[in-house]
Write a protein that holds these residues in place. Structure first.
Motif, mmCIF file in Angstrom:
data_model
loop_
_atom_site.group_PDB
_atom_site.id
_atom_site.type_symbol
_atom_site.label_atom_id
_atom_site.label_comp_id
_atom_site.label_asym_id
_atom_site.label_seq_id
_atom_site.Cartn_x
_atom_site.Cartn_y
_atom_site.Cartn_z
ATOM 1 N N VAL A 75 0.846 -1.199 0.000
ATOM 2 C CA VAL A 75 0.000 0.000 0.000
ATOM 3 C C VAL A 75 0.881 1.248 0.000
ATOM 4 O O VAL A 75 0.628 2.208 -0.736
ATOM 5 N N ASN A 76 1.919 1.249 0.820
ATOM 6 C CA ASN A 76 2.841 2.380 0.902
ATOM 7 C C ASN A 76 3.478 2.650 -0.465
ATOM 8 O O ASN A 76 3.541 3.792 -0.931
ATOM 9 N N LEU A 77 3.924 1.601 -1.119
ATOM 10 C CA LEU A 77 4.536 1.725 -2.448
ATOM 11 C C LEU A 77 3.541 2.302 -3.452
ATOM 12 O O LEU A 77 3.860 3.248 -4.189
ATOM 13 N N ALA A 78 2.330 1.777 -3.480
ATOM 14 C CA ALA A 78 1.313 2.249 -4.431
ATOM 15 C C ALA A 78 0.904 3.693 -4.145
ATOM 16 O O ALA A 78 0.753 4.501 -5.066
ATOM 17 N N GLU A 79 0.721 4.023 -2.884
ATOM 18 C CA GLU A 79 0.324 5.391 -2.522
ATOM 19 C C GLU A 79 1.418 6.379 -2.893
ATOM 20 O O GLU A 79 1.142 7.454 -3.434
ATOM 21 N N ALA A 80 2.658 6.028 -2.644
ATOM 22 C CA ALA A 80 3.776 6.911 -2.984
ATOM 23 C C ALA A 80 3.870 7.130 -4.494
ATOM 24 O O ALA A 80 4.053 8.260 -4.962
ATOM 25 N N THR A 81 3.718 6.056 -5.249
ATOM 26 C CA THR A 81 3.814 6.151 -6.698
ATOM 27 C C THR A 81 2.679 7.000 -7.269
ATOM 28 O O THR A 81 2.902 7.875 -8.101
ATOM 29 N N SER A 82 1.458 6.741 -6.799
ATOM 30 C CA SER A 82 0.321 7.518 -7.298
ATOM 31 C C SER A 82 0.457 8.981 -6.886
ATOM 32 O O SER A 82 0.163 9.886 -7.668
ATOM 33 N N GLY A 83 0.914 9.211 -5.667
ATOM 34 C CA GLY A 83 1.066 10.578 -5.172
ATOM 35 C C GLY A 83 2.112 11.367 -5.917
ATOM 36 O O GLY A 83 1.897 12.527 -6.264
ATOM 37 N N LEU A 84 3.239 10.754 -6.191
ATOM 38 C CA LEU A 84 4.276 11.458 -6.948
ATOM 39 C C LEU A 84 3.804 11.760 -8.366
ATOM 40 O O LEU A 84 3.948 12.881 -8.845
ATOM 41 N N ALA A 85 3.213 10.768 -9.035
ATOM 42 C CA ALA A 85 2.746 10.976 -10.408
ATOM 43 C C ALA A 85 1.765 12.135 -10.477
ATOM 44 O O ALA A 85 1.862 13.000 -11.354
#
Length: 160
Positions: A75-85
């Protein structure tokens, strides 16, 4: 006037990503600006408005008792990726905050994982919710999880 965290990240990426070790250094800066996410030890490989690709190594700190990567680390990985994009695409007069995360776990996550997200450039003329999807794959290219992160985006209070 102090720059926002997103503005600092945008500037750091532009300054560092092309240098030897620059992506690693940017990833550390990201981890300092977003401390909890920094615990995942991500390496941001590609970042541009509306797109991010990040790598998370399989290591003891992100594992569970089943010898696979912990669900919350995914979840942390996905949230970080979506947030940066999505955030890198926002103008400095806009803001975003997560209001919901849904994730589909498709198989045990083991080994080096890659999360990729194409968010597009959001309309921020008025506050609204935006669903952003990040897919996480393993070294074999198998999808181990897909997350949909709902971001509330819109103009910062007092912005024109």
């Amino acid at each position: 006037m102090a720059r926002s965290a997103v503005s600092q990240l945008r500037h750091a990426w532009q300054s560092l990503h092309g240098l030897p070790g620059g992506r690693w250094l940017f990833s550390r800066v990201f981890g300092l600006l977003v401390p909890y996410t920094g615990t995942a030890g991500l390496l941001i490989e590609d970042l541009r408005p509306g797109y991010c690709r990040a790598v998370m190594r399989d290591r003891r700190a992100v594992r569970n008792h089943l010898s696979s990567v912990h669900a919350v680390a995914l979840v942390n990985l996905a949230e970080a990726t979506s947030g940066l994009a999505m955030n890198i695409a926002l103008p400095d007069t806009a803001r975003a905050i997560v209001t919901r995360i849904a994730i589909d776990y498709r198989k045990k996550a083991r080994g080096t994982l890659v999360s990729a997200c194409e968010a597009g450039v959001p309309d921020v003329s008025a506050e609204h919710d935006l669903d952003v999807t990040a897919a996480i794959t393993d070294a074999a290219g198998d999808v181990v999880a897909v997350a949909t992160v709902t971001w509330r985006v819109g103009p910062k209070p007092g912005s024109p």
